[in-house]
Design an enzyme around this catalytic site. Structure first.
Site, mmCIF file in Angstrom:
data_model
loop_
_atom_site.group_PDB
_atom_site.id
_atom_site.type_symbol
_atom_site.label_atom_id
_atom_site.label_comp_id
_atom_site.label_asym_id
_atom_site.label_seq_id
_atom_site.Cartn_x
_atom_site.Cartn_y
_atom_site.Cartn_z
ATOM 1 N N GLU A 42 45.163 9.686 8.256
ATOM 2 C CA GLU A 42 44.544 10.372 6.927
ATOM 3 C C GLU A 42 45.465 10.887 6.211
ATOM 4 O O GLU A 42 45.435 10.631 4.900
ATOM 5 C CB GLU A 42 43.399 11.217 7.493
ATOM 6 C CG GLU A 42 42.436 11.757 6.199
ATOM 7 C CD GLU A 42 41.461 12.681 6.474
ATOM 8 O OE1 GLU A 42 41.485 13.121 7.707
ATOM 9 O OE2 GLU A 42 40.653 13.012 5.627
ATOM 10 N N SER A 89 39.955 17.418 6.230
ATOM 11 C CA SER A 89 39.989 16.356 6.746
ATOM 12 C C SER A 89 38.746 15.678 7.251
ATOM 13 O O SER A 89 37.632 16.617 7.656
ATOM 14 C CB SER A 89 40.895 16.500 8.024
ATOM 15 O OG SER A 89 40.595 15.371 8.995
ATOM 16 N N GLU A 130 44.015 11.978 12.199
ATOM 17 C CA GLU A 130 44.160 12.886 11.209
ATOM 18 C C GLU A 130 45.567 12.487 10.598
ATOM 19 O O GLU A 130 45.859 12.505 9.207
ATOM 20 C CB GLU A 130 44.130 14.507 11.515
ATOM 21 C CG GLU A 130 43.839 15.332 10.662
ATOM 22 C CD GLU A 130 43.503 16.607 11.227
ATOM 23 O OE1 GLU A 130 42.133 16.834 11.224
ATOM 24 O OE2 GLU A 130 44.281 17.538 11.193
ATOM 25 N N GLU A 158 25.066 16.617 10.857
ATOM 26 C CA GLU A 158 25.944 15.444 10.647
ATOM 27 C C GLU A 158 26.679 14.907 11.907
ATOM 28 O O GLU A 158 26.910 13.778 11.959
ATOM 29 C CB GLU A 158 27.027 15.822 9.674
ATOM 30 C CG GLU A 158 26.862 16.293 8.286
ATOM 31 C CD GLU A 158 26.528 17.870 8.452
ATOM 32 O OE1 GLU A 158 26.008 18.573 7.636
ATOM 33 O OE2 GLU A 158 27.001 18.568 9.427
ATOM 34 N N GLU A 175 28.440 24.390 15.822
ATOM 35 C CA GLU A 175 28.887 23.067 15.399
ATOM 36 C C GLU A 175 27.938 21.676 16.103
ATOM 37 O O GLU A 175 27.623 20.938 15.519
ATOM 38 C CB GLU A 175 30.271 22.948 15.568
ATOM 39 C CG GLU A 175 30.924 21.581 15.276
ATOM 40 C CD GLU A 175 32.493 21.346 15.707
ATOM 41 O OE1 GLU A 175 32.642 21.537 16.793
ATOM 42 O OE2 GLU A 175 33.333 20.951 14.947
ATOM 43 N N LYS A 234 31.518 26.603 18.175
ATOM 44 C CA LYS A 234 31.188 25.462 18.567
ATOM 45 C C LYS A 234 29.580 25.304 19.121
ATOM 46 O O LYS A 234 29.229 23.958 18.878
ATOM 47 C CB LYS A 234 32.021 25.218 19.750
ATOM 48 C CG LYS A 234 33.424 25.036 19.666
ATOM 49 C CD LYS A 234 33.711 23.722 18.930
ATOM 50 C CE LYS A 234 35.361 23.747 18.694
ATOM 51 N NZ LYS A 234 35.579 22.751 17.786
ATOM 52 N N CYS A 274 42.631 29.436 18.697
ATOM 53 C CA CYS A 274 41.452 29.171 19.869
ATOM 54 C C CYS A 274 41.800 30.155 21.043
ATOM 55 O O CYS A 274 40.736 30.652 21.683
ATOM 56 C CB CYS A 274 41.312 27.883 20.333
ATOM 57 S SG CYS A 274 41.028 26.714 19.070
ATOM 58 N N CYS A 325 39.345 21.300 12.552
ATOM 59 C CA CYS A 325 38.978 21.454 14.206
ATOM 60 C C CYS A 325 38.232 22.604 14.377
ATOM 61 O O CYS A 325 37.435 22.953 15.454
ATOM 62 C CB CYS A 325 40.134 21.540 14.876
ATOM 63 S SG CYS A 325 41.500 20.356 14.404
#
Lengths: 422, 159, 584
Positions: free
Chosen positions: C288, C325, C285, C372, C367, C364, C510, C305
């Site tokens: 990036e 990102s 990142e 993807e 996720e 999560k 988190c 994230c």
């Protein structure tokens, strides 16, 4: 002196849809007078009249207006409560239909007296068929400068619009009304702060009943003394009542306080239909008390009804005759609340759920001693711990029924005694 | 997104300055354009977006108020008063007549989606009790025959 | 701009249970009583989240009338009684009414022994069920993250407020009225069909078992029992900061060593640290960001994230997708690396590897199922469980957690830095990224690594950081849906201009994720959970871990040297980067 015409003076005297017709019969004279003599003189007159709010709470109107006046804010609102939702009540309907200009006049006066420049007439959705006429009346008033800027050349400004409810009894409560006008569900907020301090858009808001507004106009026009000619010391003036049920001539009547229930039923409403015997009345709406036939000589005043455990409430009187079962009636009342309570606070939401069970069992005959114990607890909690007045007063019909018809709900003892005999 | 829903929502929300304070009139006006007298989920989502409020608030309001519906209903809504006065005045017959005439029970919609028959609470017509409200109009002092005529007229049939 | 007003706080004197109390004007009776050492029971009330006065459990007698103390402001000379026969009876009866609409299947309830309703029944000494029970039987378990058991919902409204006001997601709301009133998803759909971001904030704020995570522990037990599988586990940074609470340890205790020991005892073949992948994330990142800064790329760059934030963005701000990102989250980077590099190094068939992640997060779980997030048909991560599920597994396995000796993560994929561990708190990703980017741009090993401006629980934090004499970057750190929404609207309007934004869907990041241990309301009244748990992470960063910059992680350096070649290489892109979906 049975029926009188103090507030209803102009009913059927003019075409209620025409501003010109209203002016022809002396309309807006009270507004002119208000502009001339100023708000203090008007408030003094209202104080002197002893007028109490006709929405149900019976709070002194003069005091209420003065409190609204004392609130300081850049924007303040006057809301005309025309969300007439108490079952058996249709007097505001008549005021809106026959005398809307007087209601508007009352709004402007209330605005001047409280230094508020924005008004809303909150009309229930159920009266949608009258909305257009009310809107037209407002538009007429704007075009003749009875609304808008510098009303009749005075320094006062007042804007007015109609707001339609969307079908909710609880929205007749001040905070629930504000919530719904803000585009939310009509669940009351807790007090304090009060609606008068932080109401619509959290700004000072005076919520005032349609009948109260109409009465103010008549009081200014005729003077407090002429108002006080009617009624009693503690219940001065006149009151619109809606009488319905098993009577020959149901309708809206203006009465001086102090007539007895029996006089109202017999002399105004033409007596019980088909020569039947009276059984009971419910006074003041869904949360009003039950009064048995043998107490119908009670005078219709705040003080006498209070002694009997009742209140004037919305001015509704629903008359039941000997063919009507009180238990069935109470079940309908309970069903009303199961449909109309807002569901926000535990006592009212869960209380109504339990009342529904109990009444189901009363009706199908499976009621037990434990159910009556539960009934006691539910009524106790609802009456004392509910968030708003709706929950707190819902217990009144049941409590008064218990009081006057003790045999209705078999007590624990009698049920046990009955068992013992069997 | 259905373009016709989007267009309707846009014109009505624009009229009310996209201000969520006006959610009730917005929803009432939008519903009045629905042939089935309701507000569908997609419409609720579009309104929420336009007014920048949550979808759950829109759904809450639709379900809270009895004049609004989240489920399709008939083109014409017949509301029978089931409150105190109408009960005292024995509205059982009236209920029965409407059920018979429409061939459905209270709470149902006719198969042709023309009528929905529901109970309602007092709409202030106690002086002509027992009463019904058909869309915005009130009818009282009804007889079996009048109910038949009323429904026929609403069906567009002359008897 | 902040203005500091010098005001003399007006005090109000009142009596509570015959004690004279002096409190600032505007204090509620509930708060004033607490100051006086009197704990009034509450249920729907939750500090900073719900203040409805609706459940009526907190009733007191104020100047003779019954009032809900959670919403009642104090007034001068007020006389409050909190413990009269009437109040005790009211509370009991109100509680009994609530219980009548609740599925009290306590022994098998996920919240057994951690249920506010259960505690209340005990504390109020309610000894009988008074009323007839009626409750819904509806359970919505279609979402991969959140299960809603309507039978247990008590209509307190905390989830509604969290979902609408705190998170501005708005899929849960009150519907209908009177005794039909209930909490329900929009149009009574499943949460899986709606714009629910799976953040799980509804779960951690629910007083009862009406909301819970989709339990995946059975899947983990099954994998562990399968001898043909090589089962590896990775743990996110925030888990170690909160797992101890499940075993009675004080909030803010870091239990990294015990957690690793417990995971080994559960039978995982390798115990790895998501922090390793967090360091990799910074490499990717950070690169990036530099690339976008140098080559006129889309700015601001926004972190990716937080899977709750990603779904929030996809539903509500699809026009910001180019700003996200392209980095996968650390969880998925770790999975992709384990099934490529790790598999290769250890001669394993990636198909035989089961990657389990332990996350502070319910999103999560969603996720790991995203289409993807796989490489050549192999899922990055197979099973994701929350901190709470791990605690339940440890308890079920009868492991005495508090008596475990500390153990270290397994080599290489267990190596991490202080930069990685602070990912678990709001501002952590930003700070970690700056530590690395600053070193790269200056070519130095900058000693001062504490960027206080991006730390703390303030909803939106902004800072300008002079990285080199020529380059000053403007950054923002935001957490909690409502703050995120407010900031993104400003970004879209052009009112706010940044180079880099860190976003976490959950308030506090988190550490306060929807998969973390549930903290009783009483504790929340006194403690800022977000700050307490974050302390554990900043302690590890500053006092425990030998390195505090991601690019200094020797294993990460080795990974690039021997496998990925360099950040944003084509292999890195294949394994570690992803795409997003417009869900509007």
């Amino acid at each position: 002196m049975k029926q009188v015409h103090f507030i209803t003076e102009l009913f059927d005297k003019y075409d209620g849809r025409s501003l010109q017709a209203y002016l022809n019969v002396g309309g807006f004279a009270s507004l002119q007078k208000t502009i001339e003599i100023g708000s203090e003189a008007v408030l003094t007159e209202i104080d002197a009249s002893g007028l109490q709010g006709r929405g149900g709470a019976a709070y002194p109107t003069g005091k209420k207006l003065r409190q609204a006046q004392a609130e300081k804010a850049a924007r303040k609102f006057v809301v005309c409560n025309a969300d007439e939702g108490e079952p058996g009540t249709f007097k505001d309907r008549e005021l809106l239909k026959c005398n809307i200009y007087q209601v508007i006049e009352g709004m402007v006066i209330a605005g001047i007296c409280t230094q508020s420049q924005e008004g809303i007439i909150y009309v229930r959705e159920e009266y949608t068929n009258m909305h257009d006429e009310i809107r037209n009346a407002i538009a007429e008033c704007y075009s003749h400068n009875y609304l808008g800027k510098n009303i009749l050349g005075s320094p006062y400004n007042f804007d007015l619009k109609l707001f339609s409810g969307a079908g909710s009894y609880v929205c007749g409560e001040g905070f629930a009304m504000c919530e719904s006008m803000e585009g939310k569900s009509g669940r009351p907020r807790s007090k304090p702060p009060y609606v008068k301090q932080e109401g619509f858009l959290n700004l000072p808001t005076l919520v005032i009943n349609t009948e109260t507004l109409s009465t103010i106009v008549s009081i200014i026009k005729h003077g407090a003394d002429s108002f006080r000619r009617y009624g009693t010391e503690e219940s001065p003036g006149t009151k619109l009542i809606s009488i319905s049920g098993k009577v020959n001539r149901p309708g809206v009547y203006e009465i001086p306080f102090g007539l007895t229930i029996r006089e109202i039923i017999n002399d105004l409403a033409g007596g019980i239909r088909n020569g039947k015997k009276g059984h009971f009345v419910q006074i003041g709406g869904a949360s009003g008390g039950i009064l048995p036939e043998w107490l119908w000589d009670t005078p219709y005043t705040y003080e006498d009804l209070a002694k009997a455990g009742l209140s004037v409430g919305s001015g509704a009187i629903v008359v039941a005759d000997e063919d009507n079962s009180l238990l069935d009636y109470l079940k309908v009342v309970q069903d009303f609340f199961s449909h109309e309570s807002c569901g926000k606070c535990t006592p009212c939401r869960e209380g109504n759920r339990q009342l529904r069970f109990i009444f189901e069992r009363i009706t199908d005959g499976t009621v037990t001693v434990a159910d009556y114990d539960r009934l006691e607890i539910v009524l106790d909690v609802m009456g004392k711990a509910s968030l708003c007045g709706s929950g707190k007063t819902e217990v009144v019909p049941f409590r008064t029924a218990q009081r006057y018809f003790p045999e209705l709900f078999l007590t624990k003892e009698s049920l046990e005694a009955k068992k013992a005999v069997v | 997104m259905k373009p016709e829903l989007e267009q309707l929502a846009e014109s009505i929300c624009a009229k009310y300055d996209y201000d969520a304070v006006n959610l009730l009139p917005i929803l009432q006006e939008i519903q009045s354009h629905s042939a089935r007298n309701y507000i569908c989920e997609e419409m609720a989502r579009i309104i929420a977006q336009k007014l920048d409020i949550t979808e759950s608030r829109v759904y809450d309001v639709i379900t809270y108020f009895s004049a609004l519906s989240s489920e399709p209903r008939g083109e014409i809504i017949i509301q029978i008063c089931n409150s105190t006065t109408c009960n005292v005045n024995n509205n059982r017959d009236l209920i029965h007549w409407f059920e018979e005439e429409l061939g459905i029970n209270v709470g149902e919609t006719t198969p042709d989606n023309k009528f929905t028959l529901i109970f309602t609470h007092c709409f202030g017509a106690c002086d002509v009790s027992p009463a019904v409200r058909i869309d915005h109009d009130v009818y009282g002092m009804l007889t079996r025959e009048k109910v038949k005529e009323l429904i026929a007229a609403k069906r567009g049939v002359v008897v | 701009m902040k203005t500091v007003l010098l005001t003399i706080e007006k005090k109000v004197t009142l009596t509570i249970d015959n004690e004279t109390v002096k409190v600032p004007e505007g204090t509620t009776v509930l708060e004033a009583a607490k100051i006086a050492g009197i704990h009034i029971p509450t249920l729907c009330y939750l500090k900073d989240i719900n203040k409805a006065g609706a459940c009526r459990i907190c009733l007191v007698e104020a100047n003779g009338s019954l009032q809900a103390s959670c919403v009642l402001p104090v007034s001068e000379g007020m006389v409050v009684k909190t413990n009269t026969p009437l109040i005790r009876q009211m509370r009991k009866h109100i509680l009994a009414l609530i219980l009548a609409n609740h599925n009290s299947s306590c022994p098998t309830c996920i919240r057994n022994n951690n249920c506010e309703l259960q505690t209340l029944a005990k504390e109020l000494n309610l000894r009988e069920e008074i009323f007839e029970r009626e409750y819904s039987r509806h359970i919505d378990d279609f979402s991969p993250s959140v299960v809603r058991d309507d039978s247990k919902c008590i209509n307190c409204g905390r989830c509604v407020n969290v979902c609408n006001d705190v998170q501005t997601v708005g899929v849960l709301g009150f519907v209908h009225r009177s005794d039909r009133t209930k909490v329900a998803p929009v149009y009574d759909k499943s949460l899986a069909e709606l714009s629910c971001i799976n953040c799980g904030q509804c779960i951690v704020n629910c007083p009862v078992g009406a909301l819970r995570e989709k339990d995946n522990t059975d899947l983990v037990w099954e994998a562990l029992a399968d001898e043909t599988k090589h089962v590896v586990v990775q743990t996110a940074p925030a888990v170690r900061a909160a797992l101890g609470e499940e075993f009675g340890l004080p909030m803010g205790t870091s239990v990294t060593g015990k957690m690793v020991a417990a995971l080994r005892r559960l039978g995982f073949d390798k115990v790895f640290d998501t922090d390793f992948a967090a360091d990799v994330t910074i490499m990717e990142e950070g690169t990036e960001l530099l690339d976008r800064l140098n080559n006129g790329g889309v700015l601001p760059l926004i972190t990716s994230c937080s899977p709750g934030w990603i779904k929030f963005c996809e539903h509500k701000f699809p026009e910001l997708i180019p700003h996200l990102s392209s980095c996968k989250s650390p969880q998925n980077m770790m999975g992709a690396l384990l099934k490529s590099h790790y598999a290769k190094m250890n001669g394993l068939d990636p198909k035989d590897i089961v990657v389990v992640s332990v996350m502070p997060c319910t999103a999560k779980k969603f996720e790991v199922q995203r289409e993807e997030l796989e490489v050549d048909g192999i899922r990055d991560v197979d099973i994701s469980i929350t901190t709470r599920e791990l605690a339940r597994m440890i308890k079920e396995a009868r492991i005495e957690f508090n008596r475990l000796e500390d153990e270290a993560f397994d080599d290489f994929y267990g190596d991490s830095t202080g930069a990685a561990v602070i990912f678990g708190a709001t501002g952590g990703v930003m700070e970690a990224a700056i530590r690395t980017v600053a070193d790269i741009l200056t070519g130095q090993d900058i000693e001062e690594v504490n960027y206080e401006a991006v730390r703390g629980v303030e909803g939106i934090k902004e800072a300008e950081i002079q990285i080199t004499p020529e380059l000053k970057i403007k950054v923002a750190v935001v957490h909690g849906g409502a703050n995120v929404k407010a900031l993104m609207e400003r970004v879209l309007s052009g009112e706010a201009q940044y180079h880099f934004i860190e976003v976490m869907a959950c308030p506090g990041g988190c550490v306060n994720g929807g998969g973390q241990p549930i903290v009783p309301d009483k504790v929340k009244m006194e403690t800022d959970v977000r700050a307490e748990r974050a302390k554990a992470l900043y302690y590890e960063d500053s006092a425990i871990l030998p390195r505090r910059k991601s690019h200094k992680n020797p294993s990460v350096q080795k990974l690039y040297r021997e496998f990925l070649e360099e950040p944003n290489s084509s292999l890195a892109h294949k394994l570690l980067h992803t795409t997003y979906v417009n869900r509007q």
